[in-house]
Design an enzyme around this catalytic site. Structure first.
Site, short mmCIF file in Angstrom:
data_model
loop_
_atom_site.label_atom_id
_atom_site.label_comp_id
_atom_site.label_asym_id
_atom_site.label_seq_id
_atom_site.Cartn_x
_atom_site.Cartn_y
_atom_site.Cartn_z
CG LEU A 149 27.66 52.46 21.58
CD1 LEU A 149 28.70 53.52 21.98
CD2 LEU A 149 28.27 51.46 20.62
CG ASP A 150 26.37 46.07 24.79
OD1 ASP A 150 25.20 46.11 24.35
OD2 ASP A 150 27.20 45.20 24.46
CE LYS A 151 25.68 50.19 34.07
NZ LYS A 151 25.25 49.42 35.27
#
Length: 323
Positions: free
Chosen positions: A138-140
């Site tokens: 998942l993105d940050k």
């Protein structure tokens, strides 16, 4: 520390005409293009069984690729006592609910304080599993559910499920603009030709499919439920921006939101301070890699998205849908 690796893949038809090093960098995105170029020059790459040692060689699409190389670890990740919100765990897998502002895998500028560092502390034996068992990222600043493999067999089966599109991932999101109906985006995604930190819809990208349906309409926003068929980098964010409805707070793809007449000061300030993409991995369903049992988990919507939804709902109730 040296690790012998073998990477197996296939050049897609959408990559016809690309340089070999560019095509392989997209196929094996965990490795940098410069490293892949070194492997090509060192005769570590074969295309359809023949050695391919020219980075500038053009691919024709459909070639089978094998990379066999010795990998010197650039950064040895260390265990760190970082709390994880564990939704499920057994001897084979664990599922976590990732908060915002939490990088999944170490990279440039983020060598410590990542999900990987936390996993190495929580489960030391996971060091023997490639990428510490991380199957998908998942993105940050995207919140929500991630599955992690604790053993090599578990990872092998989960990766196979992911590639076969047998793992179901559903997301909640809030997008800019009022959408009229749900639908499907079937547009290839690749690296942006000018902005290397961005992705974009591009003819030479990899296939990407996103399903979306409307959960709730507001005066100038729409709450969505989305399901991924594929898992390209920034896929939902890029596809929604491509439709003209980027996600609220997205620092790369949304631009500056246009204020709407009649917004309360609270709503205006909340939107101004919403500094992450309003995206949450809410549901994960998969077949257990060892037992075969179909398992499903839900993660509650994070408080910042709940608050934003409440404020948008109140605004719509006061002013109606016209603005």
């Amino acid at each position: 520390m040296t690790q012998n690796i073998e990477l197996i893949g296939k050049i897609s038809e959408s990559q016809i005409g690309q340089r070999l090093d560019q095509a392989l960098a997209e196929c094996f995105s965990d490795y940098s293009r410069s490293r892949i170029k070194e492997w090509i020059l060192a005769d570590n790459v074969t295309l359809d069984g023949r050695v391919a040692n020219k980075p500038r060689e053009k691919v024709v699409g459909g070639e089978s690729v094998v990379v066999r190389a010795a990998l010197e670890e650039e950064v040895i990740s260390r265990p760190q006592e970082i709390p994880l919100n564990i939704v499920y765990e057994d001897e084979h897998i664990l599922v976590i609910n990732k908060p915002a502002d939490f990088v999944v895998h170490p990279g440039a500028g983020n060598h410590d304080g990542t999900v990987l560092n936390a996993l190495l502390y929580h489960c030391p034996e996971i060091v023997s599993v490639p990428r510490a068992g991380i199957v998908h990222r998942l993105d940050k600043d995207t919140t929500g559910l991630m599955v992690v493999a604790k053993t090599v067999p578990a990872q092998t089966h989960l990766v196979a499920q992911l590639q076969a599109r047998e793992i179901t991932r559903e997301y909640e999101a809030i997008a800019l603009g009022t959408m009229t109906a749900g639908g499907l985006v079937d547009e290839p995604i690749g690296r942006h030709p000018q902005r290397r930190t961005h992705m974009a819809v591009t003819e030479i990208g990899k296939p990407a499919v996103t399903h979306y349906r409307i959960r709730e309409k507001f005066r100038a926003h729409t709450r969505l439920r989305l399901r991924l068929e594929t898992g390209r980098t920034h896929q939902i964010r890029v596809h929604m921006a491509h439709l003209g409805h980027p996600l609220v707070g997205d620092p790369l793809y949304s631009g500056r939101p246009r204020p709407v007449k009649g917004w309360s000061e609270e709503l205006r300030n909340f939107l101004k301070q919403f500094k992450r993409q309003a995206l949450h991995a809410a549901m994960l369903r998969l077949e257990h890699p060892i037992t075969g049992e179909v398992m499903q988990w839900q993660a509650p919507i994070p408080t910042d998205m709940v608050k934003l939804t409440e404020l948008l709902r109140e605004d719509t109730q006061v002013h109606g849908m016209d603005y």
